[in-house]
Design a protein around this motif. Structure first.
Motif: not given
Length: 187
Positions: A99-113
């Motif tokens: 999750i942390v690695r994906a947050l770096r890549k996608h930003g806040a949009a990650l939470l809806a993915m």
């Protein structure tokens, strides 16, 4: 949390907001006694850890959002969940690290993915008869912290590197005590 009953494979299933906690029904046995400097057959096995900690495995459905999975990880106080389809087929695993690695890549949009977009798809597993030392070596080399335990194609539990370290330290303390006693008895 609602109990959804027992299935014919012997799993106790509880559904919790789009995820499932499964506990395989298996016969409990007493933990194996440890002996110092024994043969490989006398070393602590993954099954011994599961007998001590239990065999509950938490999972989520692949279409849940990352936000829902983060909520579940926090609520349960755990670091990873398996991502499974409705029939308990393992699709992947998602950890705090993913999750942390994906947050770096996608930003806040990650939470809806959907969590299926950030999970680790290739999941390493262990057998209950694998030694703790061997599992630790595999986890260290592969740089992963959670290892589902599968016995004859059935998920029977999950261990973390913390579980393995704790039991390995216990094993080493026991060996040290036996060696100390042997040395004291000689003199």
């Amino acid at each position: 949390m609602r109990l959804s009953g027992d299935d014919p494979l012997g799993w106790k299933r509880e559904t919790l907001d789009g995820g499932t906690m499964v506990t395989p029904r298996r016969r409990r046995r007493a933990p194996r006694e440890l002996t110092a400097a024994g043969s490989e057959g006398e070393k602590m096995k993954i099954a011994d850890i599961l007998d001590t900690k239990g065999s509950t495995v938490h999972s989520v459905l692949p279409w849940l959002t990352v936000s829902e999975v983060v909520e579940r990880l926090g609520k349960l106080g755990i670091g990873a969940v398996l991502v499974c389809e409705e029939h308990s087929t393992i699709q992947g695993i998602v950890s705090e690290r993913d999750i942390v690695r994906a947050l770096r890549k996608h930003g806040a949009a990650l939470l809806a993915m959907p969590v299926s977009e950030v999970m680790t798809r290739y999941v390493q597993t262990a057998g209950p008869d694998e030694t703790v030392a061997h599992a630790m070596a595999r986890m260290t080399a592969g740089r992963y912290r959670h290892l589902p335990v599968v016995d004859h194609g059935r998920l029977v539990g999950m261990v973390s590197i913390g579980d393995l370290v704790k039991h390995r330290v216990r094993e080493m303390e026991l060996e040290t005590g036996v060696l100390r006693d042997a040395l004291i008895s000689r003199y």
